[in-house]
Write an enzyme that holds these catalytic residues in place. Structure first.
Site, PDB file in Angstrom:
ATOM      1  N   LYS A  65      -2.559   0.470  -9.119  1.00 58.62           N
ATOM      2  CA  LYS A  65      -1.975   1.809  -8.576  1.00 58.62           C
ATOM      3  C   LYS A  65      -1.131   1.982  -8.548  1.00 58.62           C
ATOM      4  O   LYS A  65      -0.286   3.042  -7.768  1.00 58.62           O
ATOM      5  CB  LYS A  65      -2.232   0.997  -6.467  1.00 58.62           C
ATOM      6  CG  LYS A  65      -3.612   0.854  -6.068  1.00 58.62           C
ATOM      7  CD  LYS A  65      -4.116  -0.438  -5.443  1.00 58.62           C
ATOM      8  CE  LYS A  65      -5.131  -0.722  -4.802  1.00 58.62           C
ATOM      9  NZ  LYS A  65      -5.597  -2.251  -4.085  1.00 58.62           N
ATOM     10  N   GLN A 109      -2.459  -6.694  -0.572  1.00 56.52           N
ATOM     11  CA  GLN A 109      -3.974  -7.001  -1.762  1.00 56.52           C
ATOM     12  C   GLN A 109      -5.121  -8.141  -1.136  1.00 56.52           C
ATOM     13  O   GLN A 109      -4.004  -8.840  -1.724  1.00 56.52           O
ATOM     14  CB  GLN A 109      -3.595  -6.559  -3.047  1.00 56.52           C
ATOM     15  CG  GLN A 109      -4.444  -6.662  -3.885  1.00 56.52           C
ATOM     16  CD  GLN A 109      -5.077  -5.825  -4.347  1.00 56.52           C
ATOM     17  OE1 GLN A 109      -4.628  -4.546  -4.325  1.00 56.52           O
ATOM     18  NE2 GLN A 109      -6.426  -5.364  -4.578  1.00 56.52           N
ATOM     19  N   ASP A 132      -4.107   1.382   4.320  1.00 49.36           N
ATOM     20  CA  ASP A 132      -5.511   1.167   3.582  1.00 49.36           C
ATOM     21  C   ASP A 132      -6.328   1.138   4.641  1.00 49.36           C
ATOM     22  O   ASP A 132      -7.605   0.805   4.953  1.00 49.36           O
ATOM     23  CB  ASP A 132      -5.329  -0.465   3.286  1.00 49.36           C
ATOM     24  CG  ASP A 132      -6.341  -1.031   2.143  1.00 49.36           C
ATOM     25  OD1 ASP A 132      -7.280   0.906   1.484  1.00 49.36           O
ATOM     26  OD2 ASP A 132      -6.951  -2.241   1.630  1.00 49.36           O
TER      27      ASP A 132
END
Ligand code: NAP
Length: 315
Positions: A65, A109, A132
């Site tokens: 990322k 994450q 997300d």
């Protein structure tokens, strides 16, 4: 005669849903979008990826990322936090990122260490910076068909299908897996694109008879090689979300360990039977990272008052 066999082979070649190539194309669009908006915005988009502890797979994903941010001109505000951070401390960090005006997207994450409450932390991210798409408000927006940040992996699958001109409308789709991260939002996105969708899970009886009815199968079960030729009808389309590192004597070397990557689908069994499939690696994985960037650039345009030119990329 040989030319006839060659033509037959070409005619029966399945379409490989190449996520790596499409991700590069979308990244280029995002890079150009950032370059053309910089003068008005007076700052680049900012993405904060929060990693807690030392889970090695998370380390690899966070690394991808960050590299992707560098490639297209997104400023990374990555945070790597100690394994035993308290819930209160992590909440404070998220709160400060919510207030940081140079940060447009925040991603926590997963998985988190077991002492941290994932749900409450995801809820504490400003829904407007939810890179997300996992905040309950944004999941609600998905259910209602309203625009908003979208869950990256299923959004990547939708882009992969649409860009490869796979017909979704009117088709029977089975999604294997019902997680909040992949299966559920995937089913909602396919339904919004007018597929007739069934969700299968670990308690589903006779999975193969269900998937054999499907024109389109998205597999996100997290079980290596779960789906084989007997699960499919001819000419179906199969998208493999699963990603696993299996020990190998022959394949990729990562540091000192040798492993091979595989998905939830036995590719070698299905490739002669299907109309199209996504490979592992090089299918859904690169698209997930690209949709994270797309969510961030879309948020940046919104926060900086720029025209929203890339929201069509988010299903
Ligand atoms: P997850 O939270 O573990 O969910 C797995 C789902 O699959 C659950 O709903 C489970 O059912 C279902 N399932 C398990 N075994 C099954 C079986 N034998 N038959 C039918 N359904 C079964 O996993 P996830 O986060 O959704 O991720 C799934 C996979 O995708 C993993 O391999 C993960 O590494 C991969 N992934 C890849 C990407 C990418 O970018 N490529 C991104 C995210 C995830 P129950 O609900 O009944 O337990």
């Amino acid at each position: 005669m040989r030319w006839l066999i060659e033509i037959e082979l070409i005619l029966f070649m399945p379409n490989i849903l190449d996520g790596k190539k499409l991700a590069q194309e979308i990244e280029l669009t995002l890079k150009q979008t950032i370059e053309s908006g910089l003068e008005v915005a007076r700052r680049p988009p900012g993405l904060a990826v929060i990693r807690v502890g030392n889970d090695p797979a998370s380390g690899v994903y966070v690394n991808y990322k960050e590299k992707a941010c560098d490639r297209i001109g997104v400023k990374s505000f990555a945070k790597h936090l100690k394994e035993d951070i308290s819930l209160a401390e992590l909440r404070e960090i998220i709160k400060s990122l919510n207030l940081e005006k140079n940060v447009d997207g925040i991603l926590l994450q997963l998985p988190l260490p077991s002492h941290l409450d994932e749900d409450s932390l995801l809820r504490s991210i400003d829904p407007d910076k939810d890179a997300d798409g996992l905040h309950p408000l944004n999941l609600g927006r998905l259910i209602k068909g309203e625009k908003g940040p979208r869950s990256c992996t299923p959004a990547g699958v939708m882009a992969l299908l649409e860009r490869n001109k796979i017909q979704i409308e009117g088709k029977r789709a089975v999604v294997v897996g019902r997680s909040i991260l992949v299966g559920k939002p995937m089913a909602l996105m396919l339904e919004a694109a007018n597929a007739t969708v069934t969700i299968a899970h670990s308690k589903t009886e006779d999975l193969a008879s269900l998937t054999r009815e499907a024109d389109l199968i998205v597999v996100a079960a997290g079980k290596p090689h779960l789906i084989g030729a007997n699960h499919l009808k001819a000419n179906s389309v199969v998208v493999d979300v699963g990603i696993h590192r299996l020990p190998s004597d022959t394949a990729v070397t990562s540091g000192t360990k040798r492993f091979k990557l595989c998905g939830d689908v036995k590719t070698s069994e299905i490739e002669d039977k299907v109309a199209a499939y996504s490979p592992v690696p090089g299918g859904v994985g690169p698209m997930t990272v690209t949709m994270l960037l797309a969510n961030t650039v879309d948020r940046w345009q919104k926060h900086c008052g720029l025209p929203l030119t890339i929201s069509h990329l988010l299903p």
